[in-house]
Design an enzyme around this catalytic site. Structure first.
Site, PDB file in Angstrom:
ATOM      1  CE  LYS A 180       7.934  -7.075   2.822  1.00 34.37           C
ATOM      2  NZ  LYS A 180       7.291  -5.816   3.230  1.00 34.37           N
ATOM      3  CG  HIS A 195       8.982  -4.303  -2.422  1.00 35.41           C
ATOM      4  ND1 HIS A 195       7.969  -5.223  -2.631  1.00 35.41           N
ATOM      5  CD2 HIS A 195       8.693  -3.717  -1.240  1.00 35.41           C
ATOM      6  CE1 HIS A 195       7.117  -5.169  -1.614  1.00 35.41           C
ATOM      7  NE2 HIS A 195       7.531  -4.276  -0.756  1.00 35.41           N
ATOM      8  CG  ASP A 255      10.206  -3.749   5.086  1.00 32.49           C
ATOM      9  OD1 ASP A 255       9.208  -4.490   5.164  1.00 32.49           O
ATOM     10  OD2 ASP A 255      10.125  -2.513   4.945  1.00 32.49           O
TER      11      ASP A 255
HETATM   12  C1  BG6 Z   1       6.184  -2.652   2.188  1.00 33.29           C
HETATM   13  C2  BG6 Z   1       7.193  -2.468   3.281  1.00 33.29           C
HETATM   14  O1  BG6 Z   1       6.321  -3.903   1.595  1.00 33.29           O
HETATM   15  O2  BG6 Z   1       6.352  -1.650   1.207  1.00 33.29           O
HETATM   16  C3  BG6 Z   1       7.074  -1.078   3.894  1.00 33.29           C
HETATM   17  O3  BG6 Z   1       6.992  -3.434   4.283  1.00 33.29           O
HETATM   18  C4  BG6 Z   1       7.135  -0.019   2.818  1.00 33.29           C
HETATM   19  O4  BG6 Z   1       8.086  -0.873   4.862  1.00 33.29           O
HETATM   20  C5  BG6 Z   1       6.172  -0.327   1.691  1.00 33.29           C
HETATM   21  O5  BG6 Z   1       6.813   1.221   3.407  1.00 33.29           O
HETATM   22  C6  BG6 Z   1       6.357   0.626   0.527  1.00 33.29           C
HETATM   23  O6  BG6 Z   1       5.332   0.442  -0.401  1.00 33.29           O
HETATM   24  P1  BG6 Z   1       4.880   1.613  -1.361  1.00 33.29           P
HETATM   25  O7  BG6 Z   1       3.868   0.984  -2.267  1.00 33.29           O
HETATM   26  O8  BG6 Z   1       4.314   2.704  -0.491  1.00 33.29           O
HETATM   27  O9  BG6 Z   1       6.109   2.062  -2.074  1.00 33.29           O
END
Ligand code: BG6
Length: 508
Positions: A166, A258, A253
């Site tokens: 992404k 997610h 984002d």
């Molecule tokens: C990313 C986002 O996909 O995931 C970020 O672009 C975010 O903004 C990150 O901080 C969070 O990932 P994790 O694994 O630290 O929860």
């Protein structure tokens, strides 16, 4: 373990579980954007950790590719410092680090020009018999040009694979365009779209929990579940990514990918197998069942927010618009949503989603709250029976807790106590929880696409997200302010409290 818990699930010393690393087949991996942040912070350390664990075969070679010429030694020095920074010292002081570096080489190639591509093709031709993987850890506008050149220089043949991450588009049209561009060179079964949340251990455990135990599945529906909450809270701000983030915002984002992927894994029907097609078909059905949120209902079902100055973990931090130096920005750094999955299993069960930056703490979890008991046999002295709650904790402290009512021990009569049955993965297993990229990179080499997003899933997710963005721009209201270090705007609390529920923190 926290006070009042029944206890961690205890696993006897001899039975403590170890993870097994099964070596993958010989491969050659090219990392485009090898000097960038993702490669340095995540990909190269993840590959090193897999090598350390014995999962890379002798015949595993990694080429770093970026635009600027760089002697191999300089590239290796960069990788060494990235690994020293991101991998614990216990793994970097032995001979393993040099063994890993010996697998690496560097080729300069221009994603948008022709420089370097014949060199890259010549270097890769020595490994024609191995599995070839191209990882595009670059800015997304380079995905198309790189794919096109991979095709032109004969690097997309056989069963070579491409990995992209992404943002896959910023709305449905741009996602379709990008997927078409990639699809002209690589057929869908050789395109691996990473959502690194799917590589997180607890996320996979959600599938184990649901489909490897007879206990939950019969209860996993509107008759027994009251509601579901999915929270992905971060305490960090936008860091160095202000320019990207200001264009994107929390909805694109985090939610488009997610959070919706997590929702899919909670809500999907049991797939007929763990094969990629089976799992992805079920996830797609969930995405298509999401009730539309648009200008008719967005004001009631969504809360965009933006942080103001405050304090996170005891440190004073500036507000979002100061951090990105654009005082007029109306980009949301927080969003809470009430989502309905319109199908037989889930009708009437709200899914409350929230994610944001600069929240009180980094904490991601899925909370499934079961319905109240239909009739209470306990009197007021016993206390109220709270609803059973299953908490699947993604980070930190990965694990699963089942909050139950038990009788408070002792002869003092029947007094109820809400107590978790607590399984912390760190305590139960003899291994540290691997980073999501470790699992996902090895899955690409193995050709296992189960934990990657198919084209239609990505596009369906955008189809659901786009009307929310359109509604927000029509409403033309700034996002609700919240103080950095809080749990988001008060309107997000109201969103769930209107329904007589509260956001679940860790505890009753
Ligand atoms: C990313 C986002 O996909 O995931 C970020 O672009 C975010 O903004 C990150 O901080 C969070 O990932 P994790 O694994 O630290 O929860």
């Amino acid at each position: 373990m926290q006070d009042g818990s029944i206890g961690s699930v205890r696993i006897e010393a001899g039975a403590r579980m170890k993870s097994r690393a099964i070596p993958v087949a010989p491969f050659v991996l090219t990392v485009f954007g090898a000097t960038g942040d993702l490669a340095r912070r995540k990909l190269l350390p993840a590959l090193f950790r897999r090598d350390f664990a014995g999962q890379l075969p002798d015949a595993a070679t990694i080429f770093g590719v970026a635009r600027g010429p760089m002697p191999r030694d300089e590239f290796l020095a960069m990788v060494r410092s990235a690994i020293l920074e991101h991998v614990p010292e216990s793994k970097t002081t032995g001979p393993e680090l040099d063994r890993f570096l010996a697998r690496l080489d560097y080729v300069a190639a221009d994603a948008e020009g022709e420089n370097g591509w014949t060199d890259l093709a010549a270097a890769l031709s020595k490994y024609a018999e191995r599995i070839q993987v191209h990882y595009l850890a670059t800015a997304p506008h380079l995905f198309g040009p790189i794919c096109e050149r991979l095709g032109r220089y004969g690097l997309a043949k056989g069963d070579s694979r491409i990995v992209i991450e992404k943002p896959i588009g910023k709305d449905v049209e741009s996602a379709v365009r990008l997927n078409q561009t990639v699809g002209k060179i690589f057929p869908e079964e050789r395109v691996y779209r990473i959502d690194h949340y799917l590589g997180k251990e607890t996320v996979q455990n959600l599938m184990a929990l649901r489909f490897a135990n007879a206990l939950f599945e019969p209860l996993w529906n509107a008759a027994h579940i009251d509601h579901v909450q999915i929270t992905v809270a971060e305490s960090i701000g936008v860091e160095e990514r202000g320019a990207y983030y200001d264009e994107s915002g929390a909805l694109r984002d985090m939610v488009q990918n997610h959070l919706l992927q997590l929702l899919c894994l909670v809500a999907m029907e049991p797939p007929y197998s763990l094969e990629a097609a089976a799992v992805r078909d079920e996830k797609l059905k969930v995405l298509k069942s999401l009730e539309r949120i648009d200008e008719t209902n967005a004001a009631v079902l969504t809360v965009p927010g933006q942080y103001r100055a405050g304090a996170c973990n005891g440190i004073a931090v500036p507000g979002y618009t100061d951090e990105i130096a654009n005082r007029q920005s109306t980009t949301e750094t927080f969003v809470a949503l009430k989502v309905a999955v319109a199908n037989w299993r889930w009708t009437g069960v709200p899914f409350y989603l929230r994610t944001g930056k600069r929240l009180q703490q980094r904490s991601s979890e899925i909370v499934v709250t079961f319905r109240k008991v239909p009739h209470s046999i306990f009197n007021s002295e016993s206390g109220k029976a709270l609803q059973t709650r299953l908490v699947i904790r993604l980070q930190p402290d990965e694990g699963i807790k089942l909050w139950l009512m038990i009788k408070e021990p002792g002869p003092g009569g029947m007094r109820l106590q809400y107590t978790p049955l607590d399984m912390s993965f760190a305590e139960a297993f003899d291994v540290s929880v691997p980073d999501a990229y470790e699992r996902l990179l090895m899955d690409v080499v193995r050709g296992n696409a189960t934990l990657f997003m198919r084209r239609d899933e990505v596009e369906a997710a955008w189809c659901w997200i786009d009307p929310i963005r359109q509604a927000w721009s029509q409403m033309n209201e700034p996002p609700r302010p919240y103080v950095a270090g809080s749990w988001g705007p008060s309107a997000a609390v109201a969103l769930i409290e209107r329904d007589g529920r509260t956001w679940a923190e860790d505890g009753p």
